[in-house]
Write an enzyme that holds these catalytic residues in place. Structure first.
Site, PDB file in Angstrom:
ATOM      1  N   ALA A 151       0.866  -1.178   0.000  1.00  0.00           N
ATOM      2  CA  ALA A 151       0.000   0.000   0.000  1.00  0.00           C
ATOM      3  C   ALA A 151       0.907   1.234   0.000  1.00  0.00           C
ATOM      4  O   ALA A 151       2.055   1.172   0.452  1.00  0.00           O
ATOM      5  CB  ALA A 151      -0.898  -0.022   1.223  1.00  0.00           C
ATOM      6  N   GLY A 205       0.563  -5.011   0.941  1.00  0.00           N
ATOM      7  CA  GLY A 205      -0.638  -5.084   0.108  1.00  0.00           C
ATOM      8  C   GLY A 205      -0.382  -5.723  -1.250  1.00  0.00           C
ATOM      9  O   GLY A 205      -1.295  -6.284  -1.858  1.00  0.00           O
ATOM     10  N   GLU A 240      -0.641  -9.286  -0.634  1.00  0.00           N
ATOM     11  CA  GLU A 240      -2.069  -9.555  -0.369  1.00  0.00           C
ATOM     12  C   GLU A 240      -2.887  -9.519  -1.650  1.00  0.00           C
ATOM     13  O   GLU A 240      -3.813 -10.318  -1.831  1.00  0.00           O
ATOM     14  CB  GLU A 240      -2.587  -8.538   0.655  1.00  0.00           C
ATOM     15  CG  GLU A 240      -1.966  -8.768   2.039  1.00  0.00           C
ATOM     16  CD  GLU A 240      -2.240  -7.648   3.016  1.00  0.00           C
ATOM     17  OE1 GLU A 240      -2.045  -6.471   2.649  1.00  0.00           O
ATOM     18  OE2 GLU A 240      -2.653  -7.936   4.151  1.00  0.00           O
ATOM     19  N   GLU A 256       4.723  -5.060   7.208  1.00  0.00           N
ATOM     20  CA  GLU A 256       3.993  -3.952   7.847  1.00  0.00           C
ATOM     21  C   GLU A 256       4.433  -3.702   9.288  1.00  0.00           C
ATOM     22  O   GLU A 256       4.355  -2.581   9.780  1.00  0.00           O
ATOM     23  CB  GLU A 256       2.477  -4.233   7.825  1.00  0.00           C
ATOM     24  CG  GLU A 256       1.824  -4.127   6.466  1.00  0.00           C
ATOM     25  CD  GLU A 256       1.805  -5.424   5.672  1.00  0.00           C
ATOM     26  OE1 GLU A 256       2.603  -6.344   6.003  1.00  0.00           O
ATOM     27  OE2 GLU A 256       1.004  -5.529   4.735  1.00  0.00           O
TER      28      GLU A 256
HETATM   29  N1  CO8 Z   1       4.571   3.074  -0.794  1.00  0.00           N
HETATM   30  C1  CO8 Z   1       4.984   4.208  -1.378  1.00  0.00           C
HETATM   31  N2  CO8 Z   1       6.139   4.324  -2.042  1.00  0.00           N
HETATM   32  C2  CO8 Z   1       6.926   3.239  -2.110  1.00  0.00           C
HETATM   33  C3  CO8 Z   1       6.575   2.022  -1.521  1.00  0.00           C
HETATM   34  C4  CO8 Z   1       5.318   1.953  -0.838  1.00  0.00           C
HETATM   35  N3  CO8 Z   1       4.860   0.816  -0.281  1.00  0.00           N
HETATM   36  N4  CO8 Z   1       7.552   1.124  -1.745  1.00  0.00           N
HETATM   37  C5  CO8 Z   1       8.491   1.769  -2.445  1.00  0.00           C
HETATM   38  N5  CO8 Z   1       8.121   3.044  -2.674  1.00  0.00           N
HETATM   39  C6  CO8 Z   1       8.878   4.075  -3.403  1.00  0.00           C
HETATM   40  C7  CO8 Z   1      10.033   4.594  -2.585  1.00  0.00           C
HETATM   41  O1  CO8 Z   1       9.577   5.586  -1.671  1.00  0.00           O
HETATM   42  C8  CO8 Z   1      10.919   5.139  -3.657  1.00  0.00           C
HETATM   43  O2  CO8 Z   1      10.408   6.387  -4.070  1.00  0.00           O
HETATM   44  P1  CO8 Z   1      11.437   7.624  -4.351  1.00  0.00           P
HETATM   45  O3  CO8 Z   1      12.314   7.162  -5.472  1.00  0.00           O
HETATM   46  O4  CO8 Z   1      10.528   8.748  -4.731  1.00  0.00           O
HETATM   47  O5  CO8 Z   1      12.180   7.827  -3.089  1.00  0.00           O
HETATM   48  C9  CO8 Z   1      10.722   4.175  -4.818  1.00  0.00           C
HETATM   49  O6  CO8 Z   1       9.476   3.499  -4.535  1.00  0.00           O
HETATM   50  C10 CO8 Z   1      11.803   3.131  -4.922  1.00  0.00           C
HETATM   51  O7  CO8 Z   1      11.952   2.533  -3.632  1.00  0.00           O
HETATM   52  P2  CO8 Z   1      13.377   2.373  -2.903  1.00  0.00           P
HETATM   53  O8  CO8 Z   1      14.275   3.503  -3.271  1.00  0.00           O
HETATM   54  O9  CO8 Z   1      13.101   2.151  -1.449  1.00  0.00           O
HETATM   55  O10 CO8 Z   1      13.912   1.038  -3.597  1.00  0.00           O
HETATM   56  P3  CO8 Z   1      14.845  -0.079  -2.962  1.00  0.00           P
HETATM   57  O11 CO8 Z   1      15.177  -1.006  -4.097  1.00  0.00           O
HETATM   58  O12 CO8 Z   1      15.957   0.501  -2.184  1.00  0.00           O
HETATM   59  O13 CO8 Z   1      13.892  -0.859  -1.919  1.00  0.00           O
HETATM   60  C11 CO8 Z   1      11.860  -1.942  -1.213  1.00  0.00           C
HETATM   61  C12 CO8 Z   1      12.770  -1.551  -2.392  1.00  0.00           C
HETATM   62  C13 CO8 Z   1      12.571  -2.974  -0.332  1.00  0.00           C
HETATM   63  C14 CO8 Z   1      10.607  -2.539  -1.795  1.00  0.00           C
HETATM   64  C15 CO8 Z   1      11.558  -0.686  -0.363  1.00  0.00           C
HETATM   65  O14 CO8 Z   1      11.083   0.345  -1.223  1.00  0.00           O
HETATM   66  C16 CO8 Z   1      10.513  -0.912   0.705  1.00  0.00           C
HETATM   67  O15 CO8 Z   1      10.823  -1.454   1.762  1.00  0.00           O
HETATM   68  N6  CO8 Z   1       9.245  -0.496   0.415  1.00  0.00           N
HETATM   69  C17 CO8 Z   1       8.179  -0.572   1.379  1.00  0.00           C
HETATM   70  C18 CO8 Z   1       7.679  -1.990   1.497  1.00  0.00           C
HETATM   71  C19 CO8 Z   1       6.596  -2.046   2.538  1.00  0.00           C
HETATM   72  O16 CO8 Z   1       6.776  -1.762   3.699  1.00  0.00           O
HETATM   73  N7  CO8 Z   1       5.382  -2.461   2.103  1.00  0.00           N
HETATM   74  C20 CO8 Z   1       4.247  -2.547   2.976  1.00  0.00           C
HETATM   75  C21 CO8 Z   1       3.471  -1.257   2.912  1.00  0.00           C
HETATM   76  S1  CO8 Z   1       2.152  -1.196   4.118  1.00  0.00           S
HETATM   77  C22 CO8 Z   1       0.974  -2.143   3.401  1.00  0.00           C
HETATM   78  O17 CO8 Z   1       1.074  -2.639   2.316  1.00  0.00           O
HETATM   79  C23 CO8 Z   1      -0.262  -2.322   4.207  1.00  0.00           C
HETATM   80  C24 CO8 Z   1      -1.267  -3.151   3.427  1.00  0.00           C
HETATM   81  C25 CO8 Z   1      -2.628  -2.876   3.941  1.00  0.00           C
HETATM   82  C26 CO8 Z   1      -3.611  -3.005   2.812  1.00  0.00           C
HETATM   83  C27 CO8 Z   1      -4.878  -2.453   3.265  1.00  0.00           C
HETATM   84  C28 CO8 Z   1      -5.910  -2.518   2.153  1.00  0.00           C
HETATM   85  C29 CO8 Z   1      -7.132  -3.250   2.600  1.00  0.00           C
END
Ligand code: CO8
Length: 258
Positions: A65, A109, A112, A132
């Site tokens: 998400a 998400g 999911e 999360e």
């Molecule tokens: N949301 C928003 N932006 C994101 C997300 C995200 N989940 N994941 C990555 N991005 C963005 C980064 O902010 C970055 O943007 P920018 O270049 O503008 O800074 C760009 O994508 C690239 O990301 P990274 O530079 O971090 O890339 P890396 O290769 O270093 O890392 C990762 C990749 C490991 C995937 C890292 O980006 C990361 O840890 N992302 C977050 C993963 C995460 O925590 N996901 C869970 C989110 S919470 C959730 O999903 C709750 C679900 C509930 C659903 C409810 C509906 C019913």
């Protein structure tokens, strides 16, 4: 169909949805889910579509998400406004089969969303996780419910509580994904599987999906009874007559999808 954050196209009898927010690793916000829902509505209404594929990019199916979008939500935004969560049920209610073709990150998400689909085909680059807990929250779209059903309690607890990622080989061994394919063959494999499904009788395919899903919603006895009744009802289909006649006559069936 005009969408901003997804691409849609039709390949034969298959509807293809490609998540298209590459800079945010396909992070899922309300607009993405609205667009996926609209695309599913259109594919469901289209008699010419028998199966659907949802995919992302080489780098990410979806990294979760949209954290930036939800960071400042209040409880009332989330609960009363139904932010983030609205439209998630639409994937589940789709009656046609959906294949998730996953390469790269499928996190939070994103994992999911893949699990809400009927089959997950993974590229060897795929990485699954429910991280999360690191954000001070928990999975909210089935991670604590579908993951244990797919991989068992111990591994689901491990993934949800430690936030570690699981690679494609581990995901296949654990039963989360149906097959792992080389990354450059992912879409081809997923589309071929979807074409195969779409070549069969659509009502029968829908009955099978409904019956398998029943296994997760009922006792064994109730599920078996449901299956038996649906099996009986298949004898009302032209496609059952055609399928069995074709076998007896040693020819290929020509299904009319009724
Ligand atoms: N949301 C928003 N932006 C994101 C997300 C995200 N989940 N994941 C990555 N991005 C963005 C980064 O902010 C970055 O943007 P920018 O270049 O503008 O800074 C760009 O994508 C690239 O990301 P990274 O530079 O971090 O890339 P890396 O290769 O270093 O890392 C990762 C990749 C490991 C995937 C890292 O980006 C990361 O840890 N992302 C977050 C993963 C995460 O925590 N996901 C869970 C989110 S919470 C959730 O999903 C709750 C679900 C509930 C659903 C409810 C509906 C019913």
């Amino acid at each position: 169909m005009n969408h901003e954050l997804i691409l849609t196209e039709t390949r034969g009898r298959v509807g293809l949805i490609t998540l298209n927010r590459p800079k945010a690793l396909n992070a899922l916000n309300d607009q993405v889910m609205d667009e996926i829902s609209a695309a599913l509505d259109a594919f469901e209404a289209d008699e010419g579509i028998g199966a659907i594929v949802i995919t992302g990019s080489d780098r990410a199916f979806a990294a979760g998400a949209d954290i930036g979008a939800m960071a400042d939500y209040s409880y009332m935004d989330a609960y009363k406004g139904d932010y983030i969560t609205r439209n998630w049920e639409r994937v589940k209610t789709c009656r046609k089969p959906i294949i998730a073709a996953v390469a790269g990150f499928a996190l939070g998400g994103g994992c999911e969303l893949a699990m809400t689909c009927d089959i997950i085909i993974a590229a060897d680059s795929a990485r699954f996780g429910q991280p999360e807990v690191k954000l001070g929250t928990l999975p909210g779209a089935g991670g604590t419910q579908r993951l244990p059903r797919a991989v068992g309690k111990a591994k689901a607890m491990d993934l949800c509580l430690t936030a570690r990622f699981m690679d494609a080989a581990e995901a296949e061994k654990a039963g989360l994904v149906s097959r792992v394919v080389p990354a450059d063959k992912l879409l081809e494999e997923a589309l071929t599987a979807a074409e195969t499904i779409a070549s069969f009788s659509l009502p029968v395919v829908m009955m099978i999906k409904e019956s398998v899903n029943r296994a997760f919603e009922s006792s064994l006895g109730e599920g078996l009874l449901f299956e038996r009744r649906v099996f009986h009802s298949s004898f009302a289909l032209n496609d059952q007559k055609e399928g069995m006649a074709a076998f007896v006559e040693k020819r290929k069936p020509s299904f009319r999808h009724d």
